[in-house]
Design a protein around this motif. Structure first.
Motif, short mmCIF file in Angstrom:
data_model
loop_
_atom_site.label_atom_id
_atom_site.label_comp_id
_atom_site.label_asym_id
_atom_site.label_seq_id
_atom_site.Cartn_x
_atom_site.Cartn_y
_atom_site.Cartn_z
N PRO A 17 42.24 51.85 -42.65
CA PRO A 17 42.79 50.93 -41.63
C PRO A 17 43.98 51.53 -40.89
O PRO A 17 44.10 51.36 -39.69
CB PRO A 17 43.18 49.69 -42.43
CG PRO A 17 43.14 50.09 -43.86
CD PRO A 17 42.28 51.28 -43.99
N LEU A 18 44.82 52.29 -41.57
CA LEU A 18 46.02 52.82 -40.92
C LEU A 18 45.63 53.83 -39.84
O LEU A 18 46.04 53.72 -38.68
CB LEU A 18 46.95 53.47 -41.94
CG LEU A 18 48.21 54.05 -41.30
CD1 LEU A 18 49.17 52.93 -40.90
CD2 LEU A 18 48.89 55.03 -42.23
N LEU A 19 44.80 54.78 -40.24
CA LEU A 19 44.38 55.82 -39.30
C LEU A 19 43.62 55.20 -38.13
O LEU A 19 43.84 55.54 -36.97
CB LEU A 19 43.49 56.82 -40.04
CG LEU A 19 43.65 58.29 -39.71
CD1 LEU A 19 45.10 58.70 -39.77
CD2 LEU A 19 42.83 59.15 -40.66
N SER A 20 42.74 54.23 -38.46
CA SER A 20 41.95 53.60 -37.40
C SER A 20 42.86 52.84 -36.44
O SER A 20 42.69 52.91 -35.22
CB SER A 20 40.94 52.63 -37.99
OG SER A 20 40.14 53.31 -38.94
N THR A 21 43.81 52.13 -37.00
CA THR A 21 44.73 51.38 -36.15
C THR A 21 45.50 52.33 -35.24
O THR A 21 45.66 52.08 -34.04
CB THR A 21 45.74 50.59 -37.00
OG1 THR A 21 45.03 49.89 -38.00
CG2 THR A 21 46.54 49.62 -36.16
N LEU A 22 45.94 53.44 -35.81
CA LEU A 22 46.67 54.42 -35.00
C LEU A 22 45.82 54.91 -33.84
O LEU A 22 46.29 55.01 -32.71
CB LEU A 22 47.06 55.62 -35.86
CG LEU A 22 48.39 55.55 -36.59
CD1 LEU A 22 48.62 56.81 -37.39
CD2 LEU A 22 49.52 55.39 -35.57
N MET A 23 44.54 55.18 -34.13
CA MET A 23 43.68 55.71 -33.07
C MET A 23 43.43 54.67 -31.99
O MET A 23 43.52 54.97 -30.80
CB MET A 23 42.35 56.15 -33.67
CG MET A 23 42.46 57.48 -34.37
SD MET A 23 40.86 58.08 -34.90
CE MET A 23 40.62 57.14 -36.38
N VAL A 24 43.10 53.47 -32.44
CA VAL A 24 42.85 52.40 -31.46
C VAL A 24 44.12 52.19 -30.63
O VAL A 24 44.07 52.07 -29.41
CB VAL A 24 42.42 51.10 -32.16
CG1 VAL A 24 42.42 49.94 -31.19
CG2 VAL A 24 41.04 51.28 -32.77
N ALA A 25 45.27 52.20 -31.30
CA ALA A 25 46.52 51.98 -30.58
C ALA A 25 46.78 53.10 -29.59
O ALA A 25 47.18 52.86 -28.45
CB ALA A 25 47.67 51.86 -31.56
N ALA A 26 46.53 54.34 -30.02
CA ALA A 26 46.79 55.48 -29.12
C ALA A 26 45.93 55.34 -27.87
O ALA A 26 46.41 55.49 -26.74
CB ALA A 26 46.49 56.79 -29.83
N ILE A 27 44.64 55.06 -28.07
CA ILE A 27 43.75 54.92 -26.90
C ILE A 27 44.19 53.74 -26.05
O ILE A 27 44.26 53.82 -24.83
CB ILE A 27 42.29 54.78 -27.35
CG1 ILE A 27 41.85 56.09 -27.97
CG2 ILE A 27 41.39 54.41 -26.18
CD1 ILE A 27 40.40 56.16 -28.33
N ALA A 28 44.53 52.64 -26.72
CA ALA A 28 44.91 51.44 -25.97
C ALA A 28 46.15 51.70 -25.12
O ALA A 28 46.20 51.32 -23.95
CB ALA A 28 45.16 50.29 -26.94
N VAL A 29 47.14 52.36 -25.71
CA VAL A 29 48.36 52.63 -24.94
C VAL A 29 48.04 53.55 -23.76
O VAL A 29 48.49 53.33 -22.64
CB VAL A 29 49.44 53.25 -25.86
CG1 VAL A 29 50.58 53.79 -25.03
CG2 VAL A 29 49.94 52.20 -26.83
N GLY A 30 47.24 54.58 -24.02
CA GLY A 30 46.86 55.50 -22.94
C GLY A 30 46.12 54.77 -21.85
O GLY A 30 46.43 54.90 -20.66
#
Lengths: 437, 403, 233
Positions: A17-30
């Motif tokens: 969940p942590l890694l996935s959240t980070l990825m989703v967040a990174a894409i979302a912010v971008g």
């Protein structure tokens, strides 16, 4: 099989969940930052009248100062003089044509105790309404005869009709403008071209005017001009008459030309007109008349401002950072489950099926990032609206094109980001990871 | 320091390191260029308009009735405004600095249509103009009441005196700006004007014009239909006077409307809203960017710690102290970040060159590059500290576990 | 050399207490080669971890080389491990990203030797285990037996007073296992004290003494078993 991969992707996303959240967040912010800026640019550079933008031409006549040469040579003035505008109107060589400018009048409501207020006014010709596809709630535009006969007619915007007549059918009633009665002939429906292409000299993203009156009336009564007036020569003498006959440019001129032939013919006509004026001692520069269709004119006027473009560049780079981020995290994630992958390989999964499985997982992350990014985009646009206030009122809407673009861009980004990690994951040998574990 | 083996181990697993380094490099390129833009905007915004901004407000009066007499209205309005308690002085003018709309003409030192004049912004004022704007007259004298002319919208006549800014004098007479006083300049190609005064500084209405300090005052009242009053108040009186003035003007004459009342502070805010918004957006971008990059570092470092748990345990068993493990990961990040900021310095300059060409932005200040490099190195160290600490708490007994 | 008295090790997981070692006592003399055997879960690994200062124990007293090492701080135990103990692990625990030279270098770095000294020692121990020519190779390029030799070289490089080996041949085939055992015996004959944990009775008999652990206690101690090496060789 697809749904099986979806399920695997979902399980894998949930496992970390942590890694996935980070990825989703990174894409979302971008995506969020990028789409916010893209939306502003998209609206700034959008086509305000797509159905006929290539048939509407902005006319520039080079009547300007021979002693005033730019670095790029002679550029014709942005607007035309009264003399030229009237000559072109009279010649009537285009399918439709209008001369127009902006002014401000004071409207006195008839009701007791209501205070007069200022209204933005467009002075124009009968063809303005059919030419720019304005839709009417009540009545219609005025006739050519009204232009010729100096009839005091007026077309109201929906808002003004609301304010003055409570939204009723006001055709035939009269409004008092600068102490004179005008008869209402029509009320237009909402008209909000972005950019405000028909007059970018007064701000490409300003609100359209609130009322429309015949151009000839505004000249007859010497209504004030709210817009740019540029003169390269001082008028010969004082007074309004001298001003009208001067080399001051203050009028925007549009012609509707339905095809290439009409355009050629019109250009020929303009050049002949300029030659004739040269004989009269005007147009001292070399022949340089120009016809630009709507989008060409927007380009020439650089309606998309530099700041928006700088921001666009920076935000694309920002997206790149977010993608690099996602590549790293996906790589970490896929290689982190090498055991799982090599087990699947040992159990007979082919490289291509592993490839599809991992690309689908990347795509899912992209979808998540896109949806969240869309929310961030909305927030970003509200932020921009807050910062710029009424300067950008018409620039911060999200349409379905932008929504799809956001999701599409997010998924595409995630797939791109997933490519290398997936390739690495597919190269894991079957059972290589089984030995020690 | 054990840079050698760390470097060689890193080279065995390049991808993660390269991704972080690239991220840091691009982050730096964006950050430095954004900061440079912010600095530039800040500089533009901090320029003085030359007038007593905090105590000035403007209001527009528009006559509309048939029997509206603009000249008498102006004279009466001004007389009334000037005696209002709290009002220092008031004038009618066509524009104010930062408003974005105004009048410009060309001035030339010799008459003739073929001569290219120097663009100048014109403010029409009367003898109270200098006091109302709060300008500093450094040479010559103010206009006299008898100098003031009245000008209709389509008139072309000019008065015979003008007061110009020092910047305008320097442009007209680059060799002898001090000698500008008393000289004759020409407007509309041939109309002579005598320079009777020089003011220290005042901005034109267009803040992005390259001649923003080239200004002339003309001793003229205008009868353009819409009349703009500039009112200067005693310090602290502005906000209470604004509604009073608005009400008084509206009540005094029903044949006009008053509108667009704004304080100079508001006009300044509107004038630079694009710039200040840009600064806010860029600040926000930088913060987000650093957050994203830091999270990326945290994510990859955590992964790398997990992957190397056994290795860390082994190192511990072989005698590495907790500090040594912490230092290992901090050093590893330092190397990666250092490569990142080196590449970033190159990218930063490249991006800046591009932006200068495409948008004629200014060159970045040299010191921004090393400062940003240091800052990002620190960001990297802070971001990796958490994962590195987790690494250092891997127990040495992990080494003897077989799974 | 090594003296454990009444060592207890209790793992607590919630309300459950597991006694991994109960009042465990053992004396090992300088130069001994002790094999430690016992079934799974008997406490072998716990013993090894405590002997190697990888874990703290709950109760008792432990002296290593004449020094009381009970209750040392984390940093102090790291230093003791680094100076006095060499480790050989069942799965070798070489660092996959480092070549042989750098692998052997790891403990020497923590010891703080200068570069020349490190190089001298690394070359010497790799020579001893017969892998000097492959210094630049990565662990993955070696056979299991070779990898374990590198691990032994790494354990020896710091010239420790005693060597702890945890199933050193557990991941090797019998041929390789033998050659590794020969190496370990040789090291012992050079004066290094060795404690080797194994479940293989044949290997256990190659030591000079066998300690059998059962339920966290020494259940059997054979101080002088025959050195089988000669017989099997």
């Amino acid at each position: 099989m697809f749904s099986y991969y979806l399920k695997l992707g979902w399980l894998s996303i949930r496992r970390n969940p942590l890694l996935s959240t980070l990825m989703v967040a990174a894409i979302a912010v971008g995506i969020g930052s990028c789409m916010t800026i893209i939306t502003v640019n998209y609206i700034m550079s959008s086509n305000p009248i797509p159905q006929k933008s290539d048939q509407l031409f902005y006319v520039q006549l080079d009547s300007w100062d021979p002693n005033n040469e730019d670095d790029d040579g002679f550029e014709p003035p942005e607007q035309v003089t009264y003399l030229d505008a009237m000559a072109l109107m009279k010649a009537d060589k285009a399918y439709r044509q209008i001369a127009s400018n902006r002014s401000g009048l004071v409207l006195e409501p008839q009701g007791e105790g209501e205070r007069p207020f200022a209204v933005d006014t467009r002075n124009t010709w009968a063809d303005f309404f059919p030419m720019f596809d304005l839709r009417f709630i009540y009545g219609s535009g005025w006739d050519d005869s009204a232009d010729r006969n100096l009839e005091r007619v007026v077309v109201l915007s929906k808002e003004i009709n609301e304010r003055v007549f409570g939204g009723e059918d006001s055709v035939g009633r009269s409004v008092r403008l600068n102490g004179m009665d005008f008869q209402v002939v029509g009320v237009i429906d909402e008209f909000l071209p972005v950019p405000k292409f028909y007059d970018v000299t007064n701000g490409a993203f300003n609100e359209p005017e609130e009322i429309f009156i015949p151009f000839n009336i505004s000249v007859e009564y010497e209504f004030p001009r709210n817009g740019n007036t540029n003169c390269w020569k001082t008028p010969d003498g004082d007074g309004f008459e001298a001003f009208l006959n001067s080399e001051c440019a203050w009028i925007q001129f549009w012609a509707e030309l339905r095809n290439e032939t009409e355009k050629q013919d019109y250009m020929t006509f303009l050049n002949a007109y300029a030659e004739q004026q040269k004989e009269l001692g005007r147009f001292p520069r070399p022949l340089n008349n120009q016809l630009s269709n709507v989008m060409e004119w927007m380009e020439k006027q650089e309606v998309v401002d530099d700041d928006a473009q700088v921001m666009l560049g920076l935000s694309l780079l920002f997206l790149l950072v977010c993608l690099l981020n996602t590549i790293g995290l996906l790589l970490a994630k896929f290689l982190g489950k090498s055991g799982d992958i090599s087990l699947r390989r040992a159990l007979g999964a082919s490289r291509s099926s592993l490839f599809i499985q991992h690309m689908i997982e990347s795509g899912l992350i992209g979808l998540g990032g896109g949806v969240l990014g869309l929310g961030l985009t909305w927030l970003g646009l509200r932020g921009i609206e807050m910062l710029f206030g009424d300067f950008v009122k018409n620039l911060v809407g999200l349409d379905w094109v932008m929504v799809l673009t956001a999701i599409g861009l997010a998924i595409l980004s995630a797939l791109l980001a997933g490519l290398y990690p997936t390739w690495r994951a597919c190269r894991i040998a079957p059972a290589s990871q089984l030995k020690i574990q | 320091m054990e840079i050698g083996p760390i470097w060689r181990a890193m080279m065995r697993n390049k991808t993660g390191a390269i991704l972080i380094a690239l991220q840091i490099a691009v982050t730096m390129a964006i950050m430095v260029n954004a900061i440079s833009i912010m600095q530039e905007r800040g500089r533009v915004m901090s320029r003085s308009s030359g007038i007593d901004e905090h105590n000035i407000f403007v209001i527009t009066s528009v006559g509309f009735a048939e029997d509206f007499n603009e000249r008498i209205t102006i004279e009466e309005d001004l007389a009334m405004l000037r005696v209002m308690p709290g009002v220092v002085n008031a004038i009618q003018s066509n524009s104010v600095p930062l408003s974005g709309g105004g009048w410009s003409m060309g001035l030339q030192t010799e008459p003739g249509a073929e001569i290219e004049g120097t663009g100048v912004a014109i403010y029409f004022v009367d003898e109270h103009g200098i006091d109302t704007f709060g300008l500093n007259l450094v040479a010559g004298e103010n206009f006299d009441a008898t100098d003031i002319t009245w000008r209709e919208r389509s008139d072309t006549d000019w008065p015979d005196k003008t007061i110009i800014t020092r910047a305008m004098a320097e442009t007209l007479y680059p060799d002898d700006p001090d000698g500008a006083l008393g000289k004759t300049v020409y407007i509309s190609d041939t109309e002579p004007l005598t320079i009777t005064g020089i003011i220290e500084q005042m901005q034109a209405p267009w803040n992005s014009w390259d001649g923003v300090e080239r200004v002339m005052l003309a001793p003229t009242h205008t009868l353009f239909g819409a009349t703009r009053y500039i009112i200067r108040t005693e310090p602290g009186m502005r906000d209470s006077l604004m509604p009073q003035v608005e009400e008084l003007l509206a009540e005094r004459n029903k044949n006009r409307i008053v509108r667009s009342m704004r304080s100079m502070d508001e006009i300044r805010e509107r004038s630079y809203r694009g710039d200040s918004s840009m600064i806010t957006i860029l600040t926000f971008t930088i913060v987000l960017l650093i957050a994203v990059t830091s999270l990326g570092i945290v994510g990859l470092a955590s992964f790398s710690v997990n992957r190397r748990t056994k290795q860390i345990g082994t190192r511990r068993a072989l005698g590495a102290s907790k500090v040594a493990i912490l230092r290992y990961f901090m050093t590893e990040n330092f190397i990666i970040s250092f490569l990142g900021v080196l590449l970033g310095a190159g990218l930063t300059i490249g991006l800046n060159i591009l932006m200068i060409e495409a948008f004629s932005l200014t060159r970045i200040a040299w010191y921004l590059v090393p400062v940003a490099m240091l800052m990002l190195l620190m960001v990297g160290q802070v971001a990796v500290f958490g994962p590195a600490r987790r690494a250092s708490s891997v127990p040495p007994a992990v080494a003897t576990r077989t799974v | 050399m090594l003296s454990m008295q009444n060592i207890s090790m209790v793992y607590r997981a919630g309300m459950v207490e597991t006694h991994a070692l109960r009042e465990f006592s053992l004396e090992v003399a300088e130069g001994d080669f002790v094999s430690v055997t016992g079934p799974s879960g008997s406490g072998k690994t716990t013993f090894l971890n405590i002997a190697g200062l990888l874990e703290q124990f709950t109760d008792g007293r432990y002296e290593l080389d004449g020094r009381d090492v009970s209750g040392l701080s984390d940093t102090e135990s790291s230093a003791v491990r680094n100076e006095k103990i060499g480790f050989v692990f069942q799965s070798f625990n070489l660092i996959p990203d480092l070549n042989l030279f750098d692998n052997v270098d790891v403990p020497l770095r923590y010891r703080g030797f200068n570069a020349a000294e490190r190089k001298r020692r690394i070359e010497k121990v790799l020579e001893t285990v017969g892998l000097a020519s492959r210094m630049k190779h990565l662990p993955s390029q070696l056979s299991g037996g070779q990898q374990q030799r590198v691990a032994i070289a790494r354990a020896l490089a710091g010239e420790p007073r005693f060597l702890l080996a945890d199933e050193p041949t557990g991941n090797l085939d019998s041929h390789m296992a033998m050659s590794v055992m020969e190496l370990i015996s040789e090291i012992n004959s050079n004066g290094t004290t060795i404690i080797m944990v194994t479940h293989d009775p044949v290997l256990a008999e190659m030591a000079s003494r066998n300690v059998h652990i059962l339920d966290g206690r020494v259940s059997d101690d054979h101080p002088d078993i025959q050195i089988a090496q000669a017989a099997t060789a």
